[in-house]
Design an enzyme around this catalytic site. Structure first.
Site, mmCIF file in Angstrom:
data_model
loop_
_atom_site.group_PDB
_atom_site.id
_atom_site.type_symbol
_atom_site.label_atom_id
_atom_site.label_comp_id
_atom_site.label_asym_id
_atom_site.label_seq_id
_atom_site.Cartn_x
_atom_site.Cartn_y
_atom_site.Cartn_z
ATOM 1 C CB ALA A 257 22.616 -17.038 1.226
ATOM 2 C CG ASP A 258 27.224 -17.613 5.284
ATOM 3 O OD1 ASP A 258 27.903 -18.556 5.712
ATOM 4 O OD2 ASP A 258 27.630 -16.822 4.421
ATOM 5 N NE ARG A 259 20.869 -18.236 10.334
ATOM 6 C CZ ARG A 259 20.710 -18.775 11.542
ATOM 7 N NH1 ARG A 259 19.586 -18.608 12.192
ATOM 8 N NH2 ARG A 259 21.691 -19.455 12.106
#
Length: 384
Positions: A257-259
């Site tokens: 995940a990036d966010r």
């Protein structure tokens, strides 16, 4: 592990080098990061990628900058006071943050350094002491990554084994999207770390990974990492995920995940949402593996996550070694355009958002979160 993992960032005293991921997997070339602008360029142009890795690089480069400044004689004028130091270095942190807007790890790292700075000023520490504490904090941010990656890999791997309860070893088949291994982190990896853990404990049959698009390096880097670690693996095009689920026994999808928003909505490499929809259709567990620093409790849902769009031309290009494979010696590479010139428009987001309702579990270094029965959102409090 059967073999040594790849390294995205190498440090030696005052020297920082990164492997240029634009040239992988055919050429391994390390690039020196000598100034703040070098780090910004490397992150923005994706010479280095992966939310944890770019946060580590930014923190280490900032620490390098201050270390060099402290060795200057005489000291620069901005060491006259804590306020003067903040006036000088805060724009540098803000500049680093602009390199990649979607990955929250980068923002968390720069905000953490800012808080360290502000707290030290409030405590009336002198500028030298403040700078030294910022150097230590920058190195700490990078150093924390490997340990937490191994922790979350074990949490997620054990949870999956418990859910599937395989009767024999080397049973589980796991699909992943994009690269989340040692090249995307400071070591071991997040979702790819989970796959590596399953391999280490003798539970993995095969790792499947998607080729998200010709111009994205994620699948090629994943292929290189799995080959280096001697993990059995299969690459598929992202358009073939549905067919894979129809005809092969896939036990889970594990992604990074990036966010991650407060409700569990997750931004990750483009193509992740597609895989989540298909996994839900086939009742395959969909697992997000990411450090606590990726969770953004300041936003309620994925609607508030800024999505980076890459330059349109990138969607038209592919780079790689010229085929047939050359004999031992110099590898010749080329970049070619796949599309006609003068297209009316090109849609080229780097990320998409997977709604929490499609996610089975979210794993951090503190444990595994699942949704309560009948709910479409997560309570992430126990794992952040």
């Amino acid at each position: 592990m059967a073999a040594s993992a790849l390294i995205s960032i190498k440090t030696n005293d005052d020297k920082i080098e990164i492997v240029n991921q634009l040239l992988l997997p055919h050429i391994t070339e390390y690039v020196e990061i000598d100034i703040i602008q070098d780090a910004h360029d490397a992150i923005k142009t994706m010479k280095i990628r992966g939310a944890p890795a770019i946060a580590s690089l930014a923190s280490l480069t900032f620490a390098q900058y201050l270390s060099r400044a402290l060795r200057q004689e005489p000291l620069p004028d901005y060491f006259s006071s804590g306020g003067a130091l903040k006036a000088h270095v805060q724009p540098l942190l803000d500049y680093l943050y602009t390199a990649r807007p979607t990955a929250v790890n980068l923002g968390n790292a720069t905000h953490r350094l800012t808080k360290k700075l502000d707290d030290a000023i409030a405590a009336n520490e002198d500028a030298r002491t403040i700078a030294q504490s910022l150097i230590e904090e920058g190195k700490l941010i990078a150093g924390e990554d490997v340990g937490r990656n191994k922790a979350m890999a074990k949490w997620g791997g054990d949870w999956l084994v418990s859910r599937v309860q395989p009767s024999t070893g080397k049973t589980l088949n796991v699909l992943t999207v994009c690269n989340t291994g040692s090249l995307a982190t400071s070591g071991y990896g997040t979702a790819l770390g989970l796959i590596t853990y399953l391999h280490e404990v003798g539970q993995l049959d095969k790792a499947y990974f998607t080729q998200t698009a010709p111009y994205h390096q994620g699948s090629r880097l994943t292929a290189l990492e799995l080959k280096t670690l001697q993990i059995p693996s299969v690459m598929i095009c992202d358009t073939m995920v549905g067919s894979l689920f129809q005809h092969h026994n896939i036990h889970a999808v594990a992604v990074g995940a990036d966010r991650i928003a407060k409700n569990g909505d997750t931004a990750n490499k483009i193509g992740t949402y597609n895989a989540a929809v298909l996994a839900a259709r086939h009742k395959i567990p969909f697992i997000v593996v990411a450090p606590i620093s990726t969770v953004d409790l300041n936003i309620d849902s994925g609607d508030q996550i800024p999505i980076e769009h890459r330059p349109p031309l990138e969607a038209c290009l592919v780079r790689g070694a010229i085929y047939p494979q050359p004999s031992e010696g110099k590898v010749e590479q080329a970049q070619v355009m796949l599309t006609p010139f003068g297209l009316d428009g090109i849609y080229n987001p780097s990320f998409d958002v997977t709604p929490a309702e499609l996610i089975t579990a979210i794993v951090t270094e503190k444990g595994v979160a699942v949704k309560k029965d009948g709910e479409n959102f997560f309570d992430l409090t126990p794992i952040v």
